[in-house]
Design a protein around this motif. Structure first.
Motif, short mmCIF file in Angstrom:
data_model
loop_
_atom_site.label_atom_id
_atom_site.label_comp_id
_atom_site.label_asym_id
_atom_site.label_seq_id
_atom_site.Cartn_x
_atom_site.Cartn_y
_atom_site.Cartn_z
N ARG A 19 0.88 -1.09 -0.11
CA ARG A 19 0.01 -0.01 -0.15
C ARG A 19 1.08 1.11 0.14
NH1 ARG A 19 -1.14 1.77 5.49
NH2 ARG A 19 -0.43 0.22 7.09
N SER A 42 1.29 -6.62 8.65
CA SER A 42 -0.05 -7.31 8.98
C SER A 42 -1.34 -7.08 8.25
CB SER A 42 -0.34 -6.59 10.66
OG SER A 42 -0.21 -4.91 10.38
N SER A 43 -1.07 -6.19 7.20
CA SER A 43 -2.42 -6.08 6.32
C SER A 43 -2.95 -7.23 5.65
CB SER A 43 -2.05 -5.08 5.30
OG SER A 43 -2.12 -3.73 5.61
N TYR A 170 10.10 10.85 14.19
CA TYR A 170 10.45 10.59 12.94
C TYR A 170 11.21 11.15 12.05
CZ TYR A 170 8.66 10.00 7.83
OH TYR A 170 8.62 9.84 6.65
N THR A 205 -0.79 9.58 1.23
CA THR A 205 -1.11 8.30 1.54
C THR A 205 -1.54 8.29 3.06
OG1 THR A 205 1.21 8.09 2.93
CG2 THR A 205 1.33 7.56 0.64
P1 NDP Z 1 2.00 4.01 4.72
O1 NDP Z 1 1.57 4.15 6.04
O2 NDP Z 1 0.72 4.30 3.83
O3 NDP Z 1 2.39 2.43 4.51
C1 NDP Z 1 3.41 1.69 5.39
C2 NDP Z 1 3.79 0.38 4.96
O4 NDP Z 1 4.77 -0.23 5.64
C3 NDP Z 1 2.49 -0.58 4.74
O5 NDP Z 1 2.89 -1.53 3.85
C4 NDP Z 1 3.10 -1.38 6.18
O6 NDP Z 1 2.68 -2.73 6.32
C5 NDP Z 1 4.47 -1.50 6.12
N1 NDP Z 1 5.17 -1.36 7.50
C6 NDP Z 1 5.06 -0.72 8.49
N2 NDP Z 1 5.72 -1.21 9.46
C7 NDP Z 1 6.31 -2.45 8.98
C8 NDP Z 1 7.22 -3.67 9.52
N3 NDP Z 1 7.50 -3.47 10.99
N4 NDP Z 1 7.56 -4.50 9.01
C9 NDP Z 1 6.92 -4.74 7.64
N5 NDP Z 1 6.34 -3.74 7.07
C10 NDP Z 1 5.87 -2.52 7.70
O7 NDP Z 1 3.22 4.71 4.58
P2 NDP Z 1 3.74 5.44 3.27
O8 NDP Z 1 3.58 4.75 2.18
O9 NDP Z 1 3.30 6.83 3.42
O10 NDP Z 1 5.29 5.37 3.55
C11 NDP Z 1 6.17 4.61 2.96
C12 NDP Z 1 7.70 4.82 3.16
O11 NDP Z 1 7.68 6.59 2.77
C13 NDP Z 1 7.88 5.28 4.73
O12 NDP Z 1 9.17 4.67 5.06
C14 NDP Z 1 7.82 6.75 4.96
O13 NDP Z 1 8.41 7.15 6.15
C15 NDP Z 1 8.00 7.39 3.69
N6 NDP Z 1 7.91 8.70 3.40
C16 NDP Z 1 6.35 8.78 3.42
C17 NDP Z 1 6.04 10.31 3.23
C18 NDP Z 1 4.50 10.62 3.06
O14 NDP Z 1 4.33 11.90 3.11
N7 NDP Z 1 3.61 9.82 3.14
C19 NDP Z 1 7.02 11.29 3.20
C20 NDP Z 1 8.27 10.88 3.22
C21 NDP Z 1 8.66 9.52 3.25
P3 NDP Z 1 1.03 -3.11 6.55
O15 NDP Z 1 0.27 -2.77 5.44
O16 NDP Z 1 1.21 -4.65 6.76
O17 NDP Z 1 1.04 -2.41 7.85
#
Ligand code: NDP
Length: 263
Positions: A19, A42-43, A170, A205
Motif C-alpha cells: 500500500r 499485518s495488512s 520520525y 498516503t
Molecule cells: P503507509 O503508512 O501508507 O504504509 C506503510 C507500509 O509499511 C505498509 O505497507 C506497512 O505494512 C509497512 N510496514 C510498516 N511497519 C512495518 C514493519 N514493521 N514490517 C513490515 N512492514 C511494515 O506509508 P507510506 O506509503 O506513506 O510511506 C512509505 C515510506 O515512505 C515510509 O518509510 C515513510 O516514512 C516514507 N515517507 C512517506 C511520506 C509521506 O508523506 N507519506 C513522506 C516521506 C517519506 P502493513 O500494510 O502490513 O501495515
C-alpha cells in the motif's frame, strides 16, 4: 545506451509494497517487466494485492510474504521464502526498504515504545543486511538497495509558520536511516552492491492523512510546486536506482520533494 528500463526476468523485494508509496513502487517495477515479492507487516489484504498484480501482469511473478522487519529472525526466514518463491535460478536483483512508520506527538509526551527506531532504522538495516549477505554468498555483484527515507532527514517539519509538527521520532529516525544507507554504501561497494536513498516530500498516503486540513494546507503552500506528491511520482528515481543506468551511483540521496528543500 538507449534509456529504457527493462526488468524482464529480474526479481525485487519491496517492503511495505502492499500500500501507499510501496504499492506504487511495486506497480512501477511490474510495468517495467519485473517480478516483486511484497514484504508486509499485518495488512490481511496484502496477498490479494499480489494476486491482483499477477492477473494484471500474467507473465510475471508477484507474491506477498508476511514479515515484520523489526524481527531479524523472521527477516532471515522471509528471505529464504522469497528466494524459493522466485526459484533458485531466478536470484534477487534489487531491494527497496520502504516500510516505515510516523507519529506526531509532543516530545514531552512521546514514550520509548512510540520512538520506533526499530522499524524505521533497524528494520531497514536487517533487510539491507539480509540482501547483502545473500549477494555476497551467491557472488552476485550487481545488487541494488534503495532506502526510502524522507526530506525529513534534512529538515524539521512545521505545522504552521515557526510551529514544529512534533515529529521528533520520525525526523530523527529519517536522519539516522539516511546516514545508515551511506555507511552501507561505503562498506559494500567492494562487493558491487550499491545503496542509494530516495527521500520523498509530502506524499498522499495513509501516513500523511493524519494531518488536519489546516496543517495540510500549510504544507501545500510551503512546497514550491504547491501540492502533495502522488505515490507514483516517487517511483521513477527508485526504478533508475534499481537499474543498471545508475551503475556509478552509490550513497546518493535523491529528494523527490516538489522543491521543498530549496528553502
Ligand atoms: P503507509 O503508512 O501508507 O504504509 C506503510 C507500509 O509499511 C505498509 O505497507 C506497512 O505494512 C509497512 N510496514 C510498516 N511497519 C512495518 C514493519 N514493521 N514490517 C513490515 N512492514 C511494515 O506509508 P507510506 O506509503 O506513506 O510511506 C512509505 C515510506 O515512505 C515510509 O518509510 C515513510 O516514512 C516514507 N515517507 C512517506 C511520506 C509521506 O508523506 N507519506 C513522506 C516521506 C517519506 P502493513 O500494510 O502490513 O501495515
Amino acid at each position: 545506451m538507449v534509456f529504457t528500463i527493462d526488468f524482464k526476468n529480474k526479481n525485487f523485494i519491496v517492503t511495505g509494497g502492499n500500500r501507499g508509496i510501496g504499492l506504487a513502487l511495486t506497480r512501477s517495477i511490474a510495468q517495467a517487466g519485473g517480478n516483486v515479492s511484497i514484504l508486509y507487516r499485518s495488512s490481511s489484504s496484502a496477498p490479494q494485492v499480489a494476486q491482483g498484480l499477477e492477473k494484471e501482469f500474467p507473465r510475471q511473478r508477484f507474491f506477498a510474504v508476511q514479515c515484520d522487519v523489526t524481527d531479524q529472525k523472521r527477516v532471515g526466514e522471509a528471505f529464504e521464502e522469497v528466494v524459493q518463491g522466485f526459484g533458485k535460478e531466478g536470484g534477487l536483483h534489487g531491494v527497496v526498504a520502504n516500510a516505515g512508520v510516523a507519529i506526531v506527538k509532543d516530545a514531552l509526551e512521546v514514550g520509548g515504545e512510540e520512538f520506533d527506531y526499530r522499524t524505521n532504522v533497524l528494520g531497514v538495516f536487517y533487510i539491507a543486511q539480509a540482501a547483502a549477505k545473500y549477494w555476497v554468498k551467491t557472488k552476485f555483484t550487481e545488487g541494488s538497495i534503495v532506502v526510502i527515507s524522507s526530506m525529513s532527514s534534512q529538515i524539521y517539519n512545521q505545522s504552521a509558520l515557526n510551529e514544529p509538527l512534533r515529529h521528533v521520532f520520525y525526523n530523527s529516525s529519517k536522519a539516522a536511516v539516511s546516514s545508515l544507507a551511506k555507511n552501507l554504501a561505503a562498506e559494500w561497494a567492494p562487493h558491487g552492491i550499491r545503496v542509494n536513498i530516495v527521500s520523498p516530500g509530502y506524499v498522499e498516503t495513509e501516513q500523511s492523512g493524519v494531518h488536519a486540513p489546516a496543517v495540510r494546507k500549510f504544507h501545500e503552500d510551503s512546497v514550491p510546486l504547491r501540492r502533495y506528491s502522488q505515490p507514483k511520482e516517487q517511483a521513477p528515481p527508485v526504478l533508475l536506482l534499481l537499474s543498471e543506468h545508475s551503475s556509478y551511483m552509490t550513497g546518493s540521496e535523491v529528494f523527490v520533494d516538489g522543491g521543498m528543500l530549496i528553502w
